[in-house]
Design an enzyme around this catalytic site. Structure first.
Site, PDB file in Angstrom:
ATOM      1  N   LYS A  52       0.729  -1.088  -0.152  1.00  0.00           N
ATOM      2  CA  LYS A  52      -0.050   0.122   0.027  1.00  0.00           C
ATOM      3  C   LYS A  52       0.810   1.000  -0.072  1.00  0.00           C
ATOM      4  O   LYS A  52       0.596   2.120  -0.841  1.00  0.00           O
ATOM      5  CB  LYS A  52      -0.875   0.039   1.479  1.00  0.00           C
ATOM      6  CG  LYS A  52      -1.999  -1.029   1.291  1.00  0.00           C
ATOM      7  CD  LYS A  52      -3.094  -1.618   2.234  1.00  0.00           C
ATOM      8  CE  LYS A  52      -3.908  -2.460   1.925  1.00  0.00           C
ATOM      9  NZ  LYS A  52      -4.741  -2.911   3.093  1.00  0.00           N
ATOM     10  N   GLN A  96      -4.979  -1.658   9.117  1.00  0.00           N
ATOM     11  CA  GLN A  96      -4.801  -2.862   8.525  1.00  0.00           C
ATOM     12  C   GLN A  96      -5.434  -4.137   9.591  1.00  0.00           C
ATOM     13  O   GLN A  96      -5.165  -3.775  10.791  1.00  0.00           O
ATOM     14  CB  GLN A  96      -3.267  -3.065   8.354  1.00  0.00           C
ATOM     15  CG  GLN A  96      -3.159  -4.484   7.748  1.00  0.00           C
ATOM     16  CD  GLN A  96      -3.787  -4.247   6.021  1.00  0.00           C
ATOM     17  OE1 GLN A  96      -3.718  -3.504   5.567  1.00  0.00           O
ATOM     18  NE2 GLN A  96      -3.970  -5.446   5.811  1.00  0.00           N
ATOM     19  N   ASP A 119     -11.292   2.536   3.046  1.00  0.00           N
ATOM     20  CA  ASP A 119     -11.578   1.136   3.105  1.00  0.00           C
ATOM     21  C   ASP A 119     -12.938   0.990   2.929  1.00  0.00           C
ATOM     22  O   ASP A 119     -13.330  -0.201   2.342  1.00  0.00           O
ATOM     23  CB  ASP A 119     -11.385   0.443   4.232  1.00  0.00           C
ATOM     24  CG  ASP A 119      -9.937  -0.264   4.238  1.00  0.00           C
ATOM     25  OD1 ASP A 119      -9.604  -0.912   3.176  1.00  0.00           O
ATOM     26  OD2 ASP A 119      -9.330  -0.297   5.535  1.00  0.00           O
TER      27      ASP A 119
HETATM   28  N1  GUN Z   1      -6.791  -6.966   5.699  1.00  0.00           N
HETATM   29  C1  GUN Z   1      -7.013  -7.902   4.628  1.00  0.00           C
HETATM   30  N2  GUN Z   1      -7.490  -6.858   3.766  1.00  0.00           N
HETATM   31  C2  GUN Z   1      -7.665  -5.800   4.200  1.00  0.00           C
HETATM   32  C3  GUN Z   1      -8.287  -4.482   3.494  1.00  0.00           C
HETATM   33  O1  GUN Z   1      -8.670  -4.534   2.453  1.00  0.00           O
HETATM   34  N3  GUN Z   1      -8.229  -3.367   4.426  1.00  0.00           N
HETATM   35  C4  GUN Z   1      -7.850  -3.446   5.604  1.00  0.00           C
HETATM   36  N4  GUN Z   1      -7.864  -2.424   6.555  1.00  0.00           N
HETATM   37  N5  GUN Z   1      -7.146  -4.689   6.075  1.00  0.00           N
HETATM   38  C5  GUN Z   1      -7.465  -5.688   5.515  1.00  0.00           C
END
Ligand code: GUN
Length: 282
Positions: A52, A96, A119
């Site tokens: 990211k 996350q 998200d």
């Molecule tokens: N953990 C696995 N996929 C994601 C996601 O798309 N966003 C977040 N915040 N955590 C995750």
């Protein structure tokens, strides 16, 4: 004949456009910022977060990374999010998941304001999606819609079957398809006659989390198959929720794993961060 939908290519085209849009904002003096918070040392999460942050660099978004120890008290994490919620340099906040067990994820995520929830996980954003009002949309299902659009696939009037009902993928996916005028069925682990439901589908979105779960006998000739899964097969090789090699011959379109939906997810995070920034005045 089937066509493979190349998520890597679509993601790369989108990232170029996002990069130029972000640069336009920079010319006007607006630097777009994304805060990414990782608590603990979950290895998969570390990889996701690294990717990211790399994507931010690629498109010119400033990332603010917070790596907190696994034993971080919930109050400290809440304090950080509340600060970021007020910080005008930060347009998106991403925590996350999963968080360590001692932390109440729901409580933490509630502190992210709707307009910074890149998200699209918050109850407010999910609710807005349900009434087809402006929202930040969960990245993976949003990416699926962009892939279908890119291929000029109209879902209007089509029968779409979403297999999986998670809050992150299955439910928002179903809503997006419904908002685009598909006739949507959501199947899950308790669904009776799953095969019969799948056989009716013009479009199947597989988001189950089980390697090669969707087999050729579950697919109608000419169906469009989108595979959201990311699993390891018996030999440790990366694979999706769809038995790609056997299913592909029955499809009109199919997404591969890797190189399908995966590259779109982080791209949509960049897009959501851009949207979050331009929808705000500061
Ligand atoms: N953990 C696995 N996929 C994601 C996601 O798309 N966003 C977040 N915040 N955590 C995750």
């Amino acid at each position: 004949m089937y066509k493979i939908i190349d998520g890597k290519l679509i993601a790369s085209e989108m990232r170029k456009k996002i990069k130029s849009d972000v640069a336009e904002q920079a010319k006007e003096g607006k630097e777009i910022g994304l805060a990414v918070i990782l608590v603990g040392d979950n290895q998969a999460s570390q990889v996701y977060v690294r990717n990211k942050i790399k994507a931010c660099e690629e498109v010119g978004i400033k990332s603010y990374a917070y790596y907190l120890p696994a034993e971080t008290p919930q109050n400290d994490l809440c304090g950080l999010i509340s600060e970021l919620a007020e910080d005008n340099n930060v347009h998106g906040i991403l925590v996350q998941l999963p968080l360590p067990k001692h932390i109440d994820s729901e409580k933490v995520l509630k502190l992210i304001p709707k307009h910074k929830d890149v998200d699209g996980f918050s109850a407010e954003n999910i609710g807005s999606l349900c009434i087809n009002s402006q929202s930040l949309v969960a990245c993976t299902p949003y990416g699926v819609m962009k892939m279908l659009e890119h291929e000029n696939i109209s879902v209007k009037g089509k029968k779409a079957v979403v297999v999986g009902r998670s809050n992150i993928v299955g439910k928002p996916m179903a809503m997006l398809l419904l908002n685009a005028d598909a006739t949507v069925t959501v199947c899950h682990s308790k669904t009776e006659n799953l095969k019969d439901e799948c056989l009716k589908a013009d479009i199947i979105v597989a988001a189950i989390g089980k390697a090669k779960f969707i087999t050729a006998d579950m697919i109608k000739q000419g169906a469009i198959v989108v595979d959201v899964g990311m699993n390891r097969d018996k030999n440790g090789k990366l694979c999706g929720d769809v038995d790609f090699e056997n299913v592909k011959e029955k499809c009109s379109y199919i997404t591969p794993v890797p190189g399908g939906v995966g590259p779109m997810t982080i791209t949509m995070l960049m897009y959501n961060t851009y949207l979050a920034a331009v929808r705000r005045c500061n």
